[in-house]
Structure formats: structure tokens, C-alpha cells
Scaffold this motif. Structure first.
Motif, PDB file in Angstrom:
ATOM      1  N   PHE A  42      27.858  -7.422  36.440  1.00  0.00           N
ATOM      2  CA  PHE A  42      28.391  -8.717  36.008  1.00  0.00           C
ATOM      3  C   PHE A  42      28.575  -8.759  34.494  1.00  0.00           C
ATOM      4  N   PHE A  43      27.643  -8.192  33.744  1.00  0.00           N
ATOM      5  CA  PHE A  43      27.801  -8.167  32.295  1.00  0.00           C
ATOM      6  C   PHE A  43      28.995  -7.306  31.887  1.00  0.00           C
ATOM      7  N   LEU A  44      29.204  -6.193  32.573  1.00  0.00           N
ATOM      8  CA  LEU A  44      30.365  -5.360  32.275  1.00  0.00           C
ATOM      9  C   LEU A  44      31.669  -6.100  32.584  1.00  0.00           C
ATOM     10  N   LEU A  45      31.689  -6.829  33.687  1.00  0.00           N
ATOM     11  CA  LEU A  45      32.875  -7.618  34.017  1.00  0.00           C
ATOM     12  C   LEU A  45      33.114  -8.700  32.963  1.00  0.00           C
ATOM     13  N   ALA A  46      32.031  -9.353  32.519  1.00  0.00           N
ATOM     14  CA  ALA A  46      32.174 -10.399  31.516  1.00  0.00           C
ATOM     15  C   ALA A  46      32.681  -9.845  30.191  1.00  0.00           C
ATOM     16  N   ILE A  47      32.230  -8.656  29.818  1.00  0.00           N
ATOM     17  CA  ILE A  47      32.673  -8.050  28.561  1.00  0.00           C
ATOM     18  C   ILE A  47      34.120  -7.580  28.653  1.00  0.00           C
ATOM     19  N   SER A  48      34.507  -7.071  29.817  1.00  0.00           N
ATOM     20  CA  SER A  48      35.840  -6.485  29.960  1.00  0.00           C
ATOM     21  C   SER A  48      36.932  -7.531  30.117  1.00  0.00           C
ATOM     22  N   ALA A  49      36.602  -8.743  30.577  1.00  0.00           N
ATOM     23  CA  ALA A  49      37.640  -9.747  30.845  1.00  0.00           C
ATOM     24  C   ALA A  49      38.457 -10.104  29.604  1.00  0.00           C
ATOM     25  N   PRO A  50      37.829 -10.439  28.455  1.00  0.00           N
ATOM     26  CA  PRO A  50      38.661 -10.745  27.279  1.00  0.00           C
ATOM     27  C   PRO A  50      39.516  -9.564  26.831  1.00  0.00           C
ATOM     28  N   ILE A  51      39.008  -8.362  27.015  1.00  0.00           N
ATOM     29  CA  ILE A  51      39.797  -7.179  26.636  1.00  0.00           C
ATOM     30  C   ILE A  51      41.034  -7.064  27.521  1.00  0.00           C
ATOM     31  N   ASP A  83      45.979 -12.380  33.628  1.00  0.00           N
ATOM     32  CA  ASP A  83      46.346 -13.640  32.979  1.00  0.00           C
ATOM     33  C   ASP A  83      45.801 -14.798  33.810  1.00  0.00           C
ATOM     34  N   PRO A  84      44.681 -15.370  33.401  1.00  0.00           N
ATOM     35  CA  PRO A  84      44.102 -16.458  34.192  1.00  0.00           C
ATOM     36  C   PRO A  84      44.773 -17.807  33.985  1.00  0.00           C
ATOM     37  N   LEU A  85      45.746 -17.894  33.068  1.00  0.00           N
ATOM     38  CA  LEU A  85      46.369 -19.172  32.736  1.00  0.00           C
ATOM     39  C   LEU A  85      47.824 -19.263  33.166  1.00  0.00           C
ATOM     40  N   LYS A  86      48.362 -18.212  33.736  1.00  0.00           N
ATOM     41  CA  LYS A  86      49.768 -18.183  34.097  1.00  0.00           C
ATOM     42  C   LYS A  86      50.007 -18.919  35.405  1.00  0.00           C
ATOM     43  N   ASN A  87      50.831 -19.965  35.348  1.00  0.00           N
ATOM     44  CA  ASN A  87      51.205 -20.702  36.556  1.00  0.00           C
ATOM     45  C   ASN A  87      52.360 -20.005  37.264  1.00  0.00           C
ATOM     46  N   ASP A  88      52.322 -20.008  38.585  1.00  0.00           N
ATOM     47  CA  ASP A  88      53.393 -19.423  39.390  1.00  0.00           C
ATOM     48  C   ASP A  88      53.577 -20.296  40.629  1.00  0.00           C
ATOM     49  N   THR A  89      54.371 -21.360  40.463  1.00  0.00           N
ATOM     50  CA  THR A  89      54.565 -22.303  41.566  1.00  0.00           C
ATOM     51  C   THR A  89      55.385 -21.717  42.701  1.00  0.00           C
ATOM     52  N   ASP A  90      56.039 -20.580  42.483  1.00  0.00           N
ATOM     53  CA  ASP A  90      56.793 -19.949  43.570  1.00  0.00           C
ATOM     54  C   ASP A  90      55.877 -19.455  44.678  1.00  0.00           C
ATOM     55  N   LEU A  91      54.606 -19.301  44.387  1.00  0.00           N
ATOM     56  CA  LEU A  91      53.648 -18.833  45.386  1.00  0.00           C
ATOM     57  C   LEU A  91      53.040 -19.981  46.187  1.00  0.00           C
ATOM     58  N   ARG A 136      41.068 -15.690  37.284  1.00  0.00           N
ATOM     59  CA  ARG A 136      40.320 -16.869  36.838  1.00  0.00           C
ATOM     60  C   ARG A 136      38.820 -16.686  37.059  1.00  0.00           C
ATOM     61  N   LEU A 137      38.439 -16.106  38.183  1.00  0.00           N
ATOM     62  CA  LEU A 137      37.017 -15.853  38.419  1.00  0.00           C
ATOM     63  C   LEU A 137      36.481 -14.817  37.435  1.00  0.00           C
ATOM     64  N   TRP A 138      37.263 -13.812  37.168  1.00  0.00           N
ATOM     65  CA  TRP A 138      36.846 -12.752  36.237  1.00  0.00           C
ATOM     66  C   TRP A 138      36.638 -13.320  34.841  1.00  0.00           C
ATOM     67  N   TYR A 139      37.629 -14.075  34.373  1.00  0.00           N
ATOM     68  CA  TYR A 139      37.535 -14.661  33.038  1.00  0.00           C
ATOM     69  C   TYR A 139      36.495 -15.780  33.002  1.00  0.00           C
ATOM     70  N   GLY A 140      36.372 -16.522  34.109  1.00  0.00           N
ATOM     71  CA  GLY A 140      35.375 -17.581  34.160  1.00  0.00           C
ATOM     72  C   GLY A 140      33.954 -17.059  34.095  1.00  0.00           C
ATOM     73  N   THR A 141      33.731 -15.865  34.639  1.00  0.00           N
ATOM     74  CA  THR A 141      32.408 -15.246  34.546  1.00  0.00           C
ATOM     75  C   THR A 141      32.015 -15.021  33.095  1.00  0.00           C
ATOM     76  N   THR A 142      32.973 -14.662  32.259  1.00  0.00           N
ATOM     77  CA  THR A 142      32.700 -14.451  30.834  1.00  0.00           C
ATOM     78  C   THR A 142      32.201 -15.732  30.179  1.00  0.00           C
ATOM     79  N   PHE A 143      32.895 -16.841  30.424  1.00  0.00           N
ATOM     80  CA  PHE A 143      32.500 -18.104  29.803  1.00  0.00           C
ATOM     81  C   PHE A 143      31.154 -18.591  30.340  1.00  0.00           C
TER      82      PHE A 143
END
Length: 333
Positions: free
Chosen positions: A54-63, A71-79, A112-119
Motif C-alpha cells: 500500500f505504501f508503494l502504491l501511495a508513493i507511485s500514484a503521484p508519479i 488520470d483520476p480527474l478525467k471525465n468521460d461521459t461517453d462511458l 481514483r482509488l489509487w490516487y485516493g490511497t495516497t491522500f
């Protein structure tokens, strides 16, 4: 000629002749013995691997975000369909979106889960460090000084425990955020909310640490090395933090691993109550809060963050239990 006992695994038999068998004792430090006890506990070893992962995942997400690989912030309404629900089965799981997409926004759930783990882990670590620092200092001073100092710190602990923490957090959120923004100069929005949550968790979470440390110090202050330091005229600072503190690392380490998951859960609870980092910036808490609206129509989007929080909490708790058993030579496994 007698063979050495198999129970003496810390001894090495050396044959020096036909009529002589010498036994060479191999000494083991307390750290090596603790590591050996910890490695025998398979469940604790598995929990250690999970925590490190989990710590490795948290460190790697911002990288990975900086490299534009996730991209945890990209909206794609076509899906999404006309109701805002993911197209396809199982919440839109596909080769491009391994855990599906977010209902209402179409953002990748895995990112989003990956990046959320970092925060979430960052908030928990920062709050734990603050609580541990205050609790360790207060516990050492209270236990070693005694008298009126012990009484004052004890009443401060009782007063802190008497506050209804959740209600205080909600009632003082506006004042606390204003203080963080105007006095500390933290930018408005999620940065100020993160500082507020970290500060509140740390300032309300130190009491348990102080009580644990104080109990340990009460026994250590009567030991010979502390009395010898007092006799040679060592300062209080040296006695507290050079003589007593190094002998407290075991309970401090165990308390740290047990406090971390509590703060991860607390961050999720505060997000549910509307205090904390808000969307679209992801944390495990606000992802789970947003997913509650889709618990019936998109169950997997609710299930994955709940499962992730549960795994983090259980892994840290099992690691703390394993460390406590390994570091306590008098304990029974």
C-alpha cells in the motif's frame, strides 16, 4: 560422546577431537530475537507485505499522474448511459478500466482509488506523527516528573477525552478552516481542509499515546540507569529523551501501527460528515461517500473502496498485533 540437544537452536556444536565435543554459544540480540519471533508469525508477515504494498502504491500514484499514465480527474461521459450509470456489465469493467468507471462522471475507478490511497495514507501518517509526538512528550514528562506536573497533564488528558470529538469537529469546522486559511496562510479549499483534518485528528488523538507511554515510564524511572543519571547530575532533558526515550521504541512502534488504521477510518468518517477533502480530489473517504448514492445501481463502485479501506485497517491492525507479540518477550503467542 553426546549429541547436542535439538532444542538449543542458538548453539553450534564443534567437534575438536574423538573424545571432545565443544559447544559454541551464538549470542542473539533482543532485536534478532524479536525479528525471529515476528518471522514465525505467517499472518503478521503477510500483513507486513500488504502494508508495504500500500505504501508503494501511495508513493507511485503521484508519479504516474505526473507522467500522464493514470488520470483520476478525467471525465468521460461517453462511458455513461442517459442515467449517468456506467455502460456495460459490472460497472463498466473493461480492458481500459479494470475496476470500471465512476457513475455520474465517467472517471476511471482504479485511478481514483489509487490516487485516493495516497491522500488517505498521507493524512493518516501526518496526523499519527502529530499525535505520537505530543503523546510521547507528554507521557514521558508526566511519568518521569510526577507530582503537580503529572497532575496537570493528567487533567489535560481527561479534558481532551471529555470533549465529544465528532460534534466538536462539525461545530468548529468553519472556525477551524478560517483559522487555517487566514492565520496559517493555507490556500482555501482542499489544502486548508486537509490541514484542518490532520490537525484535529492529531490534537485529539494523542491522549491514548500519552497514557501508554506514562505507564511505561513509571516503571523505567526506578531503573538503575535512570537513578545513575540523576546521581551524576544529568539534566532533565537528557534523562527524559536520552535515557528513557530509547527504551520506549517498542510500545511507540506498536502504537503507531495501531493508530494509523484508526485515522484512515476517521478520515473516511469525516468525509461522510462533510468535513475533509471534497471531490473531485479523491480520497478513500470521499470516494466511499460518493459511492453510497450508487450502492444499489452500481454496487461494485461502492464495494471496491469499502474493501480497500477494510484491507488497510485489518492489515495495519494485524501488523501491530504481530509487532506487539514479537517485541514482548514475556508475551504468550
Amino acid at each position: 560422546m553426546t549429541a547436542p540437544s535439538s532444542e538449543l537452536d542458538s548453539h553450534l556444536a564443534v567437534d575438536r577431537g574423538p573424545d571432545t565435543l565443544l559447544t559454541e554459544v551464538v549470542s542473539k540480540s533482543p532485536m534478532r530475537l524479536a525479528v525471529a519471533r515476528f518471522r514465525k508469525d505467517k499472518l503478521s508477515m503477510v500483513s507486513l507485505v500488504v502494508v508495504v504494498l500500500f505504501f508503494l502504491l501511495a508513493i507511485s500514484a503521484p508519479i504516474l499522474v505526473a507522467a500522464d499514465l493514470i488520470d483520476p480527474l478525467k471525465n468521460d461521459t461517453d462511458l455513461l448511459d442517459e442515467y449517468g450509470l456506467p455502460l456495460g456489465s459490472f460497472g463498466g469493467i473493461s480492458g481500459d478500466h479494470w475496476l470500471g468507471v465512476e457513475p455520474g462522471g465517467g472517471r476511471d475507478a482504479l485511478a481514483r482509488l489509487w490516487y485516493g490511497t495516497t491522500f488517505s495514507l498521507s493524512i493518516a501518517i501526518a496526523a499519527t506523527i502529530i499525535a505520537m509526538f505530543i503523546g510521547v512528550v507528554a507521557g514521558i514528562v508526566s511519568g518521569a516528573a510526577g507530582g503537580w506536573v503529572d497532575a496537570i497533564i493528567g487533567r489535560a488528558i481527561d479534558l481532551t477525552l471529555a470533549f465529544p470529538q465528532t460534534l466538536m469537529l462539525l461545530a468548529l469546522s468553519a472556525v477551524g478552516l478560517a483559522f487555517v486559511e487566514e492565520i496559517l496562510g493555507v490556500p482555501r479549499g482542499n489544502p486548508a481542509a486537509a490541514v484542518y483534518v490532520v490537525g484535529v485528528l492529531g490534537l485529539f488523538g494523542w491522549t491514548a499515546v500519552a497514557r501508554i507511554v506514562r505507564g511505561q515510564v513509571l516503571s523505567l524511572r526506578e531503573r538503575e540507569f535512570v537513578q545513575a543519571s540523576q546521581m551524576i547530575g544529568a539534566s532533565r532533558f537528557r534523562i527524559y529523551f536520552r535515557e528513557i526515550l530509547p527504551n520506549l521504541w517498542a510500545p511507540i512502534l506498536v502504537t503507531f501501527t495501531l493508530m494509523m488504521p484508526a485515522f484512515v477510518s476517521a478520515e473516511a468518517a469525516l468525509s461522510f460528515l462533510g468535513v475533509g477533502i471534497s471531490a473531485p480530489t479523491p480520497t478513500l473517504g470521499n470516494i466511499l461517500t460518493d459511492a453510497l448514492r450508487y450502492a444499489d445501481s452500481a454496487f461494485l463502485y461502492f464495494f471496491f473502496p469499502a474493501l480497500l479501506i477494510a484491507i488497510i485497517v485489518v492489515s495495519f491492525n494485524l501488523l501491530g498485533d504481530g509487532l506487539r507479540d514479537a517485541l514482548d518477550p514475556k508475551g504468550h503467542r
